[in-house]
Design an enzyme around this catalytic site. Sequence first.
Site, PDB file in Angstrom:
ATOM      1  N   LEU A 120     -15.376   5.863  -3.670  1.00  0.00           N
ATOM      2  CA  LEU A 120     -14.057   5.586  -3.444  1.00  0.00           C
ATOM      3  C   LEU A 120     -13.683   4.446  -4.550  1.00  0.00           C
ATOM      4  O   LEU A 120     -14.250   3.659  -4.410  1.00  0.00           O
ATOM      5  CB  LEU A 120     -13.618   5.151  -2.276  1.00  0.00           C
ATOM      6  CG  LEU A 120     -12.317   4.806  -1.736  1.00  0.00           C
ATOM      7  CD1 LEU A 120     -11.518   6.194  -1.703  1.00  0.00           C
ATOM      8  CD2 LEU A 120     -12.243   4.181  -0.211  1.00  0.00           C
ATOM      9  N   ARG A 168      -2.247  10.737   6.460  1.00  0.00           N
ATOM     10  CA  ARG A 168      -2.597   9.492   6.713  1.00  0.00           C
ATOM     11  C   ARG A 168      -2.042   8.207   5.778  1.00  0.00           C
ATOM     12  O   ARG A 168      -2.613   8.688   4.299  1.00  0.00           O
ATOM     13  CB  ARG A 168      -3.840   9.195   6.984  1.00  0.00           C
ATOM     14  CG  ARG A 168      -4.248   7.744   7.557  1.00  0.00           C
ATOM     15  CD  ARG A 168      -5.613   7.405   8.264  1.00  0.00           C
ATOM     16  NE  ARG A 168      -6.626   7.671   7.173  1.00  0.00           N
ATOM     17  CZ  ARG A 168      -6.951   6.605   6.265  1.00  0.00           C
ATOM     18  NH1 ARG A 168      -6.413   5.519   6.191  1.00  0.00           N
ATOM     19  NH2 ARG A 168      -8.176   6.952   5.302  1.00  0.00           N
ATOM     20  N   GLN A 191      -7.607  14.875   4.146  1.00  0.00           N
ATOM     21  CA  GLN A 191      -6.989  14.187   3.041  1.00  0.00           C
ATOM     22  C   GLN A 191      -8.086  13.951   1.925  1.00  0.00           C
ATOM     23  O   GLN A 191      -9.226  13.562   2.019  1.00  0.00           O
ATOM     24  CB  GLN A 191      -6.831  12.682   3.635  1.00  0.00           C
ATOM     25  CG  GLN A 191      -6.456  11.807   2.700  1.00  0.00           C
ATOM     26  CD  GLN A 191      -5.746  10.517   3.336  1.00  0.00           C
ATOM     27  OE1 GLN A 191      -6.382   9.706   3.652  1.00  0.00           O
ATOM     28  NE2 GLN A 191      -4.551  10.297   3.394  1.00  0.00           N
ATOM     29  N   HIS A 202     -11.814  12.448   1.838  1.00  0.00           N
ATOM     30  CA  HIS A 202     -11.735  11.266   2.317  1.00  0.00           C
ATOM     31  C   HIS A 202     -11.653  10.970   3.865  1.00  0.00           C
ATOM     32  O   HIS A 202     -12.448  10.141   4.345  1.00  0.00           O
ATOM     33  CB  HIS A 202     -10.803  10.364   1.402  1.00  0.00           C
ATOM     34  CG  HIS A 202     -10.833   8.817   1.995  1.00  0.00           C
ATOM     35  ND1 HIS A 202     -11.910   8.006   1.676  1.00  0.00           N
ATOM     36  CD2 HIS A 202      -9.785   7.879   2.398  1.00  0.00           C
ATOM     37  CE1 HIS A 202     -11.592   6.762   2.219  1.00  0.00           C
ATOM     38  NE2 HIS A 202     -10.472   7.079   2.614  1.00  0.00           N
ATOM     39  N   PHE A 234       1.000  -1.130  -0.066  1.00  0.00           N
ATOM     40  CA  PHE A 234       0.212   0.020  -0.023  1.00  0.00           C
ATOM     41  C   PHE A 234       0.800   1.121  -0.049  1.00  0.00           C
ATOM     42  O   PHE A 234       2.072   1.211   0.383  1.00  0.00           O
ATOM     43  CB  PHE A 234      -1.050  -0.092   1.155  1.00  0.00           C
ATOM     44  CG  PHE A 234      -2.435   0.023   0.878  1.00  0.00           C
ATOM     45  CD1 PHE A 234      -2.889  -0.834   0.070  1.00  0.00           C
ATOM     46  CD2 PHE A 234      -3.167   1.081   1.430  1.00  0.00           C
ATOM     47  CE1 PHE A 234      -4.432  -0.854  -0.087  1.00  0.00           C
ATOM     48  CE2 PHE A 234      -4.552   1.287   1.225  1.00  0.00           C
ATOM     49  CZ  PHE A 234      -4.994   0.352   0.088  1.00  0.00           C
ATOM     50  N   HIS A 238      -8.596  11.616  -1.243  1.00  0.00           N
ATOM     51  CA  HIS A 238      -7.930  10.213  -1.563  1.00  0.00           C
ATOM     52  C   HIS A 238      -7.825  10.447  -3.161  1.00  0.00           C
ATOM     53  O   HIS A 238      -8.671  11.252  -3.928  1.00  0.00           O
ATOM     54  CB  HIS A 238      -9.212   9.348  -1.595  1.00  0.00           C
ATOM     55  CG  HIS A 238      -8.754   7.920  -1.656  1.00  0.00           C
ATOM     56  ND1 HIS A 238      -8.285   7.360  -2.781  1.00  0.00           N
ATOM     57  CD2 HIS A 238      -8.436   6.951  -0.818  1.00  0.00           C
ATOM     58  CE1 HIS A 238      -8.033   6.192  -2.797  1.00  0.00           C
ATOM     59  NE2 HIS A 238      -8.203   5.778  -1.409  1.00  0.00           N
ATOM     60  N   ARG A 280      -0.787   9.564  -0.401  1.00  0.00           N
ATOM     61  CA  ARG A 280      -2.185   9.851  -0.878  1.00  0.00           C
ATOM     62  C   ARG A 280      -2.032  11.479  -1.298  1.00  0.00           C
ATOM     63  O   ARG A 280      -2.336  11.739  -2.260  1.00  0.00           O
ATOM     64  CB  ARG A 280      -3.063   9.671   0.045  1.00  0.00           C
ATOM     65  CG  ARG A 280      -3.585   8.159   0.083  1.00  0.00           C
ATOM     66  CD  ARG A 280      -4.622   7.961   0.927  1.00  0.00           C
ATOM     67  NE  ARG A 280      -5.030   6.534   0.998  1.00  0.00           N
ATOM     68  CZ  ARG A 280      -5.745   5.917   1.799  1.00  0.00           C
ATOM     69  NH1 ARG A 280      -6.401   6.666   2.707  1.00  0.00           N
ATOM     70  NH2 ARG A 280      -6.257   4.370   1.556  1.00  0.00           N
ATOM     71  N   GLU A 323      -7.273   2.053  -2.925  1.00  0.00           N
ATOM     72  CA  GLU A 323      -6.085   1.892  -3.041  1.00  0.00           C
ATOM     73  C   GLU A 323      -5.516   0.786  -3.443  1.00  0.00           C
ATOM     74  O   GLU A 323      -4.275   0.562  -4.041  1.00  0.00           O
ATOM     75  CB  GLU A 323      -5.241   2.714  -1.810  1.00  0.00           C
ATOM     76  CG  GLU A 323      -3.821   2.926  -1.967  1.00  0.00           C
ATOM     77  CD  GLU A 323      -3.299   3.759  -0.877  1.00  0.00           C
ATOM     78  OE1 GLU A 323      -3.718   4.621  -0.517  1.00  0.00           O
ATOM     79  OE2 GLU A 323      -2.003   3.460  -0.695  1.00  0.00           O
TER      80      GLU A 323
END
Lengths: 571, 244
Positions: free
Chosen positions: A251, A385, A235, A350, A122, A237, A285, A254
């Site tokens: 969404l 994050r 954030q 997000h 990730f 995304h 991100r 990821e």
Amino acid sequence: MTTSYETREHDVLIIGAGGAGLRAAIEALAKGASVGVVCKSLLGKAHTVMAEGGIAAAMANVDAADGWQPHFRDTMRGGKFLNNWRMAQLHAQEAPDRVRELEQWGALFDRTDKGAILQRAFGGHTYKRLCHVGDRTGLEMIRTLQDRGVQLGFDVYMECTVTRLLTDGGRLAGAFGYWRENGRFIVFKAKSVVIATGGIGKAWPVTSNSWEYTGDGMTLAYQAGAELMDMEFVQFHPTGMVWPPGVQGLLVTEAVRGEGGILRNKLGERFMEKYDPQRMELSTRDVVARSIYTEVKEGRGTEHGGAYLDISHKPAEYVKKKLPSMYHQFKELADVDITKGPMEVGPTCHYVMGGIRVEAETAQSTLPGLFAAGEAAAGLHGSNRLGGNSLSDLLVFGRRAGLGAAEHAKRVSYTGVSEAQIAEAEKELLAPFSNPNSESPYAVHRDLQKVMQSLVGIFRTEEDLKKAFAELEQLKTRAAQASVEGSRLFNPGWHLASELKSMLTVSEAVALSALARTESRGAHSRIDYPNYDPVWEKKHNIIVREGVEMKRRESAVEEMPDELKQLAMAD
Amino acid sequence: MSDATLRVFRGVGTVGGQTVDYTVPVAPGMVVLDALHYIQGHLAPDLAVRWNCKAGKCGSCSAEVNGRPRLTCKTRMDDLPKDQPITVMPMKSFPRIKDLVTDVSWNYQVNKKIPAFHPHQNTDWKISQIDVDRVQEFRKCIECFLCQDVCHVIREHDAKAKFGGPRFFVRVAGLELHPLDAGNRVGLLKEELGIGLCNITKCCTEVCPEEIHITDNAIIPLKERVVDQFYDPLTMLFRKIRGQ
């Protein structure tokens, strides 16, 4: 004078039934506390069900070199060192145990060849670290926690909204709320309260968040006198759906990039080569979101204003197996077969890194007896994050908040709830029924979203932020005049009128903090201050209420011990 | 952009109520839930609708669209006939609260009866992917309760007092087939969850938005377990001798 209300009593009252709230409830129950869980939706529908990619925990099942130290380092670097170091350390150290616990309660993760929990790559994580169940990890997690809680025996107040915390002097006394179904009032007497209400995304129109994400918990804490921190860090995304319009913002996990998905612009260029040649699509991100935004702004976007995300070079069966809900989502909602062609994606609001300021070990806020965990709390993620660190956050700090709340409840006794406060809360809640019919809460919400999207979005400037303040002031006046039709029975217009106040409070906190931070760091990008500022690396923005005024203060970032500093800086 | 007519049920409580027609502009890719939101935002702010994720992952927005139980967030307007109004009714098998919102609390009561996961002692927690695959189908369930809504044991016969319904057969299957579970819920299936009442018409399987093979993979194997445990002639004889 107050009208009639029912009263319930709990050692620990938990507001929110997502991963953090449920994990807190389980822990408080295990410590012998009587626990009540209040949630705006039905049990099991909280936003955690939407989490897709996985839980970050350095179990080293796939990459043997992983451990808490690399996870700690990745988290601190991802957050650009604005993180609370102790939270980042506890999180990295405890996450593997929290995952094992879930498994012992019945969660079933995907496996390695040797039968251990499988982990995937990730963004921003050095090693393969995300424990997952295809792309529906959040559902597995919430169902497991929900069943565990039911088994241990908590009282759940479903479709119930808390609109005010009750205090007695400087002490927490309980909470006031209403049943969504019939509009009747309910008063909770509690020794400790845990806020686990998630984020604030509904203040933006293009968002991956559900209707529940209106910043209620942060507003409750702020109104009761607790401090908020780091609210400028919102954030976006990088990959939300951009087409068709009805699904804009939805969404795209990821995990698509984790499984090898490639980003291209309309010219076919793999543009991440320009922005982060080392990590490419698996950059953090903040970087990927800004890169896509920049490509679109400079005219290299796709037909509907996004970028292409392509996983079709992988075998179709593999894609369907590892990304089943993405496959169905695009097939059913956008007529796109992701095993054959690319998806169109763009940034979507997000997550908020900021929130209620808490103490690392106990998750207690600056108001004694008030705790917070998960997205509603600040600190762990700093200015940005990493994907997968949210689900682990919910487990690690949900547990700690439950523990802290149960222990606090043992030390104190119930205190009286103030009839005056209850009467005031009732009056505020019922005001939209007596306002002269002038303003639709839906219209105010739409206009708030426009302001936040255009003036407090991915890229910010002083001019825009100042404009946003003026707009927010007007919106506050309009929200106070919002009126509703119909009765108190399951009336969404009335519910929204109340939630508007929360959204306006957190929006103001975001704008105020964003204006002050004259640098770009993590998710906060100022066009007029595009670089890091070493002075701001040492400072948090703190938001507090003084009377009816929102005030901003600064607070020093806590220094890391030397050995952790070396660890965080080491290559 | 063309317009569509939505014929939406409005009413409070379990009796009465009527449908009301609303005209909604249709955008590309629009789903029925978008249309309901448009109605809330512009025409009827007090229209009661449950929803959360709007992505088919939470199972909140269940309703009956043109007579078929569906998630409104996954029902595209352009898949429905354009020359007639789109009817949107609440789930019929549950008591109505208001408009499209029904009282689904019975489901939560059934769930409480099911004993939780109970692992084998001394397991090393090593599980093969094949064993995981077998169970994950059941764990995909998003609790939209559409299977409960369409099941005739609940819908026509209202046998809620003695029946668990497809959703909870799926849940039991997820536990019983968990590779490390040591519990036994077969007695519960036979008695309190009344699995014998199901006569496998597969209506539940047809409406499942997660495409879980409820009848074939959950209910039939569980019925077999009930037969094995309670009706196998040898076992019955053995029991008689032992006086159990």
